[in-house]
Design a protein around this motif. Structure first.
Motif, PDB file in Angstrom:
ATOM      1  N   ALA A 223      41.908  67.758  57.410  1.00  0.00           N
ATOM      2  CA  ALA A 223      42.171  67.913  58.851  1.00  0.00           C
ATOM      3  C   ALA A 223      42.074  66.580  59.592  1.00  0.00           C
ATOM      4  CB  ALA A 223      41.198  68.918  59.451  1.00  0.00           C
ATOM      5  N   TYR A 224      41.291  65.629  59.037  1.00  0.00           N
ATOM      6  CA  TYR A 224      41.110  64.329  59.693  1.00  0.00           C
ATOM      7  C   TYR A 224      42.352  63.439  59.560  1.00  0.00           C
ATOM      8  CZ  TYR A 224      36.024  65.069  60.155  1.00  0.00           C
ATOM      9  OH  TYR A 224      34.784  65.539  60.491  1.00  0.00           O
ATOM     10  N   MET A 225      43.303  63.841  58.731  1.00  0.00           N
ATOM     11  CA  MET A 225      44.484  63.011  58.477  1.00  0.00           C
ATOM     12  C   MET A 225      45.577  63.203  59.522  1.00  0.00           C
ATOM     13  SD  MET A 225      43.715  61.321  55.733  1.00  0.00           S
ATOM     14  CE  MET A 225      41.973  61.387  56.197  1.00  0.00           C
ATOM     15  N   ARG A 226      45.512  64.266  60.308  1.00  0.00           N
ATOM     16  CA  ARG A 226      46.586  64.573  61.252  1.00  0.00           C
ATOM     17  C   ARG A 226      46.753  63.445  62.274  1.00  0.00           C
ATOM     18  NH1 ARG A 226      49.292  69.028  62.132  1.00  0.00           N
ATOM     19  NH2 ARG A 226      47.876  70.259  60.828  1.00  0.00           N
ATOM     20  N   LEU A 230      49.233  55.862  57.317  1.00  0.00           N
ATOM     21  CA  LEU A 230      48.391  55.123  56.397  1.00  0.00           C
ATOM     22  C   LEU A 230      49.207  54.073  55.650  1.00  0.00           C
ATOM     23  CD1 LEU A 230      46.406  58.212  55.065  1.00  0.00           C
ATOM     24  CD2 LEU A 230      45.653  56.576  56.792  1.00  0.00           C
ATOM     25  N   ASP A 231      49.135  52.821  56.140  1.00  0.00           N
ATOM     26  CA  ASP A 231      49.828  51.701  55.502  1.00  0.00           C
ATOM     27  C   ASP A 231      48.904  50.998  54.512  1.00  0.00           C
ATOM     28  OD1 ASP A 231      52.133  52.082  57.043  1.00  0.00           O
ATOM     29  OD2 ASP A 231      51.337  50.852  58.687  1.00  0.00           O
ATOM     30  N   ASP A 232      49.506  50.340  53.514  1.00  0.00           N
ATOM     31  CA  ASP A 232      48.757  49.520  52.549  1.00  0.00           C
ATOM     32  C   ASP A 232      47.537  50.253  51.997  1.00  0.00           C
ATOM     33  OD1 ASP A 232      50.285  47.019  52.686  1.00  0.00           O
ATOM     34  OD2 ASP A 232      49.597  46.982  54.768  1.00  0.00           O
ATOM     35  N   ALA A 233      47.729  51.506  51.632  1.00  0.00           N
ATOM     36  CA  ALA A 233      46.605  52.333  51.186  1.00  0.00           C
ATOM     37  C   ALA A 233      46.936  53.065  49.896  1.00  0.00           C
ATOM     38  CB  ALA A 233      46.226  53.333  52.275  1.00  0.00           C
ATOM     39  N   ARG A 254      52.117  61.381  56.191  1.00  0.00           N
ATOM     40  CA  ARG A 254      51.180  60.321  56.631  1.00  0.00           C
ATOM     41  C   ARG A 254      51.463  59.013  55.890  1.00  0.00           C
ATOM     42  NH1 ARG A 254      50.861  61.750  60.843  1.00  0.00           N
ATOM     43  NH2 ARG A 254      52.346  63.304  60.133  1.00  0.00           N
ATOM     44  N   THR A 255      52.225  59.078  54.808  1.00  0.00           N
ATOM     45  CA  THR A 255      52.436  57.912  53.948  1.00  0.00           C
ATOM     46  C   THR A 255      53.093  56.775  54.710  1.00  0.00           C
ATOM     47  OG1 THR A 255      52.758  59.439  52.098  1.00  0.00           O
ATOM     48  CG2 THR A 255      53.396  57.145  51.751  1.00  0.00           C
ATOM     49  N   GLY A 256      52.462  55.597  54.664  1.00  0.00           N
ATOM     50  CA  GLY A 256      52.984  54.436  55.359  1.00  0.00           C
ATOM     51  C   GLY A 256      53.597  53.424  54.409  1.00  0.00           C
ATOM     52  N   VAL A 257      53.864  52.237  54.937  1.00  0.00           N
ATOM     53  CA  VAL A 257      54.474  51.159  54.166  1.00  0.00           C
ATOM     54  C   VAL A 257      53.504  50.652  53.108  1.00  0.00           C
ATOM     55  CG1 VAL A 257      55.475  48.837  54.312  1.00  0.00           C
ATOM     56  CG2 VAL A 257      55.872  50.500  56.152  1.00  0.00           C
TER      57      VAL A 257
END
Length: 333
Positions: A223-226, A230-233, A254-257
């Motif tokens: 639930a904390y991901m909303r 999230l980049d470089d993770a 949520r997936t970032g660069v």
């Protein structure tokens, strides 16, 4: 000589360290060979004698030779590795074990090497390395979460990512934690405990605490991901079978660069309320065939816990298949 007649084979192991490692603590490894293959093992000095039916003795000898090869790569072998080697010998595919233990994923704070213990695990690790998003699906005890955490730590140490984010849905497995004392974090900590255990085992509690303080590592409920990107993770979603359709979509977006994502789950252990469809079950059909996303399926053969865990999983599989067959018969009637 008939295959049913008693046979024996004697051979010599010159290196005493290899001999001791082969036998294991309190001869636990040799006892596994004796029990699994119905042979008797006798030792006199450096000479080993295997006694039993000819086919069983031949199989035991091939298993011992393969285990000695494994010992040359890794000075420690346990009962689960012995059982796995025996299984591969019985299938006639023991040569595939040659490179199983050669790759080191990372080193724990105690200096212990983390390596794959089964071919399924090796395929899982290679898939994670080669893809942006990997789904690891399989029963309990196959190392899905632990290996994903090890890969995350390795990626962080190699400066491939700047942080590690690990999450799982806070779904109760038939128990109610709502009345536990404490704040929200205290209430959700029991759900996250397996993740803490893996991190402590690899990093040590002191290094883990420092990484949390620097926000280079985060362990939190899903639930904390909303609302986050999230980049470089290196991002791990554990127990994904307990996500809803909406939660799975939310997490994946949520997936970032420059991020790598691993989703683990066991579709036979869904704890969602009746009528709720698992996001993991659904996503298999939705994302299949997309480049950069791969699914790895582990089986009971990849279980590295107690032997009974493998047998329990197989027993439940038989039970479920029996129920399915009975249901089909009832429908026809």
């Amino acid at each position: 000589m008939s295959d049913n007649q008693l046979s024996e084979k004697t051979f010599t192991i010159d290196n005493m360290d290899d001999l001791m490692t082969l036998f294991g603590n309190f001869d636990q490894n040799i006892k596994v060979i004796d029990e699994e293959l119905d042979v008797k093992t006798f030792v006199r000095g450096h000479d080993i004698t295997l006694v039993g039916k000819k086919t069983q003795v031949d199989t035991a000898f091939r298993a011992v030779l393969k285990l000695l090869d494994m010992i040359k790569i890794d000075r420690h072998i346990g009962k689960s590795q012995v059982r796995y080697a025996i299984g591969m010998v019985l299938e006639g595919s023991e040569d595939l074990l040659n490179d199983l233990m050669s790759d080191i994923i990372c080193t724990t704070y105690r200096g212990k090497y983390i390596k794959c213990k089964t071919l399924g695990q090796k395929r899982y690790v290679k898939t994670i390395a080669a893809n942006d998003v990997t789904f690891g699906i399989g029963p309990a005890g196959t190392g899905k979460t632990y290996l994903a955490v090890a890969m995350a730590v390795a990626a962080f140490k190699n400066k491939e990512v700047n942080r590690i984010v690990i999450t799982r849905p806070a779904v109760e497995a038939g128990e109610n934690l709502g009345f536990l004392p404490g704040d929200l974090q205290t209430k959700v900590d029991p759900y996250l405990r397996p993740l803490y255990d893996a991190l402590f085992d690899i990093l040590g509690s002191e290094a883990y605490a420092k990484m949390v303080e620097r926000t280079t590592i985060e362990v939190a409920p899903l639930a904390y991901m909303r609302g986050r990107t999230l980049d470089d993770a290196f991002i791990i979603l554990d127990e994904a079978q307990n996500t809803t359709t909406e939660q799975m979509k939310m997490f994946l977006t949520r997936t970032g660069v420059n991020s790598k994502v691993v989703i683990t789950g066991d579709i036979t252990q869904i704890d969602l309320p009746r009528g709720k469809r698992s996001g993991l079950v659904e996503v298999i059909g939705i994302l299949k065939g997309i480049k950069g996303i791969e699914f790895v399926y582990l089986s009971h053969k990849d279980v590295v816990r107690h032997k009974l865990v493998m047998e329990i999983i197989q027993a439940y599989d038989r039970y479920e298949k029996g129920k399915e067959s009975l249901s089909n018969i009832e429908e026809k009637l």
